[in-house]
Write a protein that holds these residues in place. Structure first.
Motif, PDB file in Angstrom:
ATOM      1  N   GLU A 193      -0.453   4.110  -5.525  1.00 11.49           N
ATOM      2  CA  GLU A 193      -0.836   5.601  -5.764  1.00 11.49           C
ATOM      3  C   GLU A 193       0.288   6.370  -6.501  1.00 11.49           C
ATOM      4  O   GLU A 193       1.449   6.001  -5.761  1.00 11.49           O
ATOM      5  N   LYS A 194      -0.002   7.401  -7.171  1.00 11.88           N
ATOM      6  CA  LYS A 194       1.090   8.214  -7.692  1.00 11.88           C
ATOM      7  C   LYS A 194       0.750   9.634  -7.435  1.00 11.88           C
ATOM      8  O   LYS A 194      -0.240   9.962  -7.968  1.00 11.88           O
ATOM      9  N   ASN A 195       1.391  10.403  -6.663  1.00 13.43           N
ATOM     10  CA  ASN A 195       1.225  11.636  -6.132  1.00 13.43           C
ATOM     11  C   ASN A 195      -0.331  11.981  -5.693  1.00 13.43           C
ATOM     12  O   ASN A 195      -0.868  12.761  -5.870  1.00 13.43           O
ATOM     13  N   GLY A 196      -0.629  10.817  -4.847  1.00 11.43           N
ATOM     14  CA  GLY A 196      -1.913  10.967  -4.182  1.00 11.43           C
ATOM     15  C   GLY A 196      -2.972  10.202  -4.922  1.00 11.43           C
ATOM     16  O   GLY A 196      -4.269  10.255  -4.539  1.00 11.43           O
ATOM     17  N   ASP A 250       8.153  12.735  -8.398  1.00 11.69           N
ATOM     18  CA  ASP A 250       6.958  11.958  -8.265  1.00 11.69           C
ATOM     19  C   ASP A 250       7.060  11.112  -6.820  1.00 11.69           C
ATOM     20  O   ASP A 250       8.256  10.939  -6.162  1.00 11.69           O
ATOM     21  N   HIS A 251       6.063  10.992  -6.002  1.00 12.40           N
ATOM     22  CA  HIS A 251       5.921  10.197  -4.799  1.00 12.40           C
ATOM     23  C   HIS A 251       4.873   9.015  -4.916  1.00 12.40           C
ATOM     24  O   HIS A 251       3.871   9.295  -5.455  1.00 12.40           O
ATOM     25  N   LEU A 252       5.386   7.747  -4.864  1.00  2.93           N
ATOM     26  CA  LEU A 252       4.700   6.651  -5.162  1.00  2.93           C
ATOM     27  C   LEU A 252       4.560   5.873  -3.706  1.00  2.93           C
ATOM     28  O   LEU A 252       5.407   5.892  -2.888  1.00  2.93           O
ATOM     29  N   SER A 253       3.150   5.198  -3.561  1.00  2.00           N
ATOM     30  CA  SER A 253       2.929   4.840  -2.253  1.00  2.00           C
ATOM     31  C   SER A 253       2.191   3.636  -2.920  1.00  2.00           C
ATOM     32  O   SER A 253       1.332   3.753  -3.585  1.00  2.00           O
ATOM     33  N   MET A 254       2.229   2.329  -1.934  1.00  2.00           N
ATOM     34  CA  MET A 254       1.265   1.172  -2.288  1.00  2.00           C
ATOM     35  C   MET A 254       0.987   0.636  -1.100  1.00  2.00           C
ATOM     36  O   MET A 254       1.967   0.463  -0.182  1.00  2.00           O
ATOM     37  N   THR A 255      -0.070  -0.079  -0.994  1.00  2.00           N
ATOM     38  CA  THR A 255      -0.462  -0.771   0.274  1.00  2.00           C
ATOM     39  C   THR A 255      -1.050  -2.176  -0.391  1.00  2.00           C
ATOM     40  O   THR A 255      -1.787  -2.167  -1.411  1.00  2.00           O
ATOM     41  N   ILE A 256      -0.496  -3.514   0.427  1.00  2.00           N
ATOM     42  CA  ILE A 256      -0.921  -4.579   0.163  1.00  2.00           C
ATOM     43  C   ILE A 256      -1.637  -5.189   1.373  1.00  2.00           C
ATOM     44  O   ILE A 256      -1.283  -5.258   2.530  1.00  2.00           O
ATOM     45  N   GLY A 257      -3.175  -5.579   1.292  1.00  2.00           N
ATOM     46  CA  GLY A 257      -3.822  -5.878   2.374  1.00  2.00           C
ATOM     47  C   GLY A 257      -3.325  -6.845   3.135  1.00  2.00           C
ATOM     48  O   GLY A 257      -2.918  -8.122   2.407  1.00  2.00           O
ATOM     49  N   GLY A 258      -3.336  -6.633   4.365  1.00  2.00           N
ATOM     50  CA  GLY A 258      -2.882  -7.563   4.998  1.00  2.00           C
ATOM     51  C   GLY A 258      -1.244  -7.778   5.440  1.00  2.00           C
ATOM     52  O   GLY A 258      -0.663  -8.242   6.515  1.00  2.00           O
ATOM     53  N   LEU A 259      -0.403  -7.025   4.651  1.00  2.63           N
ATOM     54  CA  LEU A 259       1.000  -6.997   4.457  1.00  2.63           C
ATOM     55  C   LEU A 259       1.506  -5.666   4.852  1.00  2.63           C
ATOM     56  O   LEU A 259       2.597  -5.865   5.385  1.00  2.63           O
TER      57      LEU A 259
END
Length: 267
Positions: A193-196, A250-259
């Motif tokens: 995600e970038k800025n939500g 900018d605010h970036l966030s990312m999710t990796i399933g299980g990690l």
């Protein structure tokens, strides 16, 4: 290039490495090295990379790991390159999730969501397999690599990005760490995600079919050069989706399933 003597050739490669380092310091990109009629080979490009990094190592930075670049089809297509490359990670490239990365140290950055490997034992190719990588890995972590090119407008061939230390900028490791046998690294999905707003999705298989395969490729490529993946080093295994342009704020966030997740802010 072939008409040059070996001494003249080495002088040219050193000069190009010096130019790339100067571009990094001044934050002023240079014209593509491959556009200058030197007929640079991949081997030449890695010699230029060595000369570029020598400056940073001589002023106190140390090697903390290595990265594999251009592992995903999306990135290869975007950058018009057709094979992976590698670069070195230095101690002055590391940021924590709580840090705000200043745009003042970057030129034309883009973000990659990746899986990082923390090595617990040395790996030396050739002959390294995915199973060898898993056994030699202490933990895997979600990671943002912020790539940055010292080549004007990202107009790169493979030799340009190799010479430019595989377009390394900085990197951020997520707070979660998991033993690699705890999940299927090829199938785990990533949402970035970038800025939500969701701007990219991918999966571990984007990195040469399996992130550990990318690490094995690196070990097997470095082995004949007399270089190993070292215990305690971090290895970035390559982007799981396309590159995401970045601007101040900018605010970036990312999710990796299980990690787990990783986030980063820019100012």
């Amino acid at each position: 290039m072939s008409a040059l003597s070996s001494n003249s050739r080495e002088v040219l490669l050193a000069t190009l490495g010096d130019e790339l380092h100067a571009a990094l310091v001044a934050r002023t990109p240079v014209t593509p090295l491959t556009s200058r009629g030197h007929d640079l080979t991949i081997e030449d490009a890695y010699r230029i990379q060595e000369h570029m990094l020598r400056h940073r190592l001589s002023t106190g930075a140390s090697i903390v790991g290595k990265k594999v670049g251009a592992t995903s089809r999306a990135v290869q297509t975007l950058l018009d390159v057709n094979q992976p490359d590698f670069g070195l990670l230095l101690s002055d490239m590391i940021y924590n999730e709580s840090d705000v990365i200043p745009m003042s140290r970057l030129i034309q950055p883009k973000a990659e969501g990746e899986i990082a490997f923390l090595m617990k034992r040395d790996l030396t190719g050739p002959g390294v397999t995915v199973a060898d990588v898993i056994t030699a890995t202490e933990a895997v972590m979600p990671c943002f690599e912020i790539v940055d090119s010292r080549i004007q407008d990202w107009k790169i061939n493979i030799q340009d990005t190799v010479a430019d230390n595989a377009s390394c900028g900085v990197f951020v490791l997520g707070g979660m760490a998991l033993a690699p046998r705890k999940l299927d690294l090829a199938l785990c999905g990533m949402v970035l995600e970038k800025n939500g707003e969701v701007v990219a999705t991918g999966a571990g298989a984007a990195a040469l079919g399996h992130p550990a395969n990318a690490v094995a490729w690196l070990a097997n490529t470095l082995g004949p050069l007399g270089i190993s993946l070292k215990a305690g080093e971090v290895v970035l295994s390559g982007s799981l989706a396309t590159l995401i342009p970045i601007a101040a704020g900018d605010h970036l966030s990312m999710t990796i399933g299980g990690l787990g997740s990783c986030s980063v802010r820019f100012a």
